[in-house]
Write an enzyme that holds these catalytic residues in place. Structure first.
Site, short mmCIF file in Angstrom:
data_model
loop_
_atom_site.label_atom_id
_atom_site.label_comp_id
_atom_site.label_asym_id
_atom_site.label_seq_id
_atom_site.Cartn_x
_atom_site.Cartn_y
_atom_site.Cartn_z
N MET A 133 0.83 -1.20 0.00
CA MET A 133 0.00 0.00 0.00
C MET A 133 0.87 1.25 0.00
SD MET A 133 -3.50 -0.79 2.08
CE MET A 133 -2.85 -0.61 3.73
N GLY A 134 2.13 1.10 -0.40
CA GLY A 134 3.02 2.25 -0.45
C GLY A 134 3.58 2.58 0.92
N ALA A 135 4.08 3.84 1.07
CA ALA A 135 4.78 4.25 2.29
C ALA A 135 5.87 3.22 2.60
CB ALA A 135 3.81 4.41 3.46
N GLY A 188 5.02 -10.27 3.82
CA GLY A 188 5.74 -10.25 5.08
C GLY A 188 5.06 -11.07 6.15
N GLY A 190 11.43 -2.86 5.46
CA GLY A 190 10.75 -4.15 5.39
C GLY A 190 10.26 -4.46 3.98
N HIS A 191 9.66 -3.46 3.33
CA HIS A 191 9.24 -3.65 1.94
C HIS A 191 10.45 -3.91 1.03
CE1 HIS A 191 5.82 -1.07 3.48
NE2 HIS A 191 5.17 -2.10 2.96
#
Length: 274
Positions: free
Chosen positions: A27-29, A144, A33-34
């Site tokens: 979802m962006g931001a 994740g 971690g991403h």
């Protein structure tokens, strides 16, 4: 290498070249971690697609859809740095037609644990993930472990609906002090962030035990000592079903916690062996 931004199905199909495809839904931001998910995706496929879409279906009344952080330019830069080939950033109109009637049901598992406090949340998650799978048609999708119940439900959906996709779960990344990385951490004041550490401390205390009752007692003692956390749940569950376990259970379990710190709701979990 520049990242190709695709805003609809036609642009997405045109942007994808030959070879295997890995999808990282977000979802962006984006945070570290991403980025770790993108790096894992790069190991698994020739092309990496990162979707950026703040999904309205998974937010309930009074939740933070309108203020959920949107940092598209920074997200594009992060994707470029991680070697992502395509960013799929559809509009709500592209994803959901006004006449839409059919959604994916998360079934009984979607009503447990997190589902008790967010009714319908997992129906919204599975609906958007199913649509992304159909649009991108990846060979691999990376999620994740921090959203452990979401991961379990996606695995169940892929199995039940025969999606020809490998689901890869990536370990939760944490700050040096133990706080799990989350896009919502940016909402925390310095004081709230200090309070939020009680969530990970509780999980680590519980994971030092081996009997289910002792795990829960140790974790709850930490949370009881921190009045700044308004607890939604502390649950010890089977990772495949998210049913709660008791002292007759042995094997891998998920110790999951959710609570509100100030105005911010946070979730976290650890895998442990009983």
């Amino acid at each position: 290498m520049d990242v190709i931004v695709a805003e609809d199905r036609a642009a997405l199909r045109k942007a994808l070249g030959p070879g295997t495809v890995a999808l990282v839904p977000t979802m962006g931001a984006l945070h570290e971690g991403h980025r770790s998910l993108m790096r894992l995706a790069r190991e698994r496929a020739a092309q990496v697609v990162v979707s950026i879409f703040v999904n309205p279906l998974q937010f309930g009344p009074g939740e933070d859809f309108s203020r959920y952080p949107r940092t598209f330019d920074a997200d594009l830069a992060a994707c470029a740095e991680e070697g992502v080939q395509v960013v799929f950033s559809p509009s709500p109109e592209e994803m959901y037609q006004p006449s839409r009637q059919v959604s994916v049901s998360s079934g009984h598992m979607g009503t447990l644990v997190e589902g008790v406090f967010r009714p319908g949340h997992f129906d919204g998650v599975l609906t958007v993930v199913a649509k992304l799978f159909n649009l991108v048609q990846p060979d691999v999708a990376v999620f994740g472990q921090k959203d452990a119940q979401q991961l379990a439900l996606i695995r169940r959906m892929v199995s039940d609906l025969d999606f020809p996709i490998e689901i890869v779960g990536a370990p939760t990344l944490r700050e040096p002090d133990g706080l799990a990385l989350s896009s919502r951490n940016r909402y925390l004041s310095a004081a709230d962030r200090s309070v939020a550490l009680a969530l990970s401390r509780a999980l680590f205390a519980g994971s030092a035990e081996r009997a289910p009752s002792a795990v829960l007692s140790a974790a709850r003692a930490v949370l009881d000592a921190e009045p700044g956390v308004v607890l939604d749940y502390l649950s010890l569950v089977d990772p495949a079903t998210f049913e709660e376990v008791d002292d007759r259970y042995y094997g891998t379990a998920v110790l999951a916690v959710a609570g509100r710190v100030g105005t911010t709701r946070l979730i976290d979990n650890v895998l442990l062996e009983l």
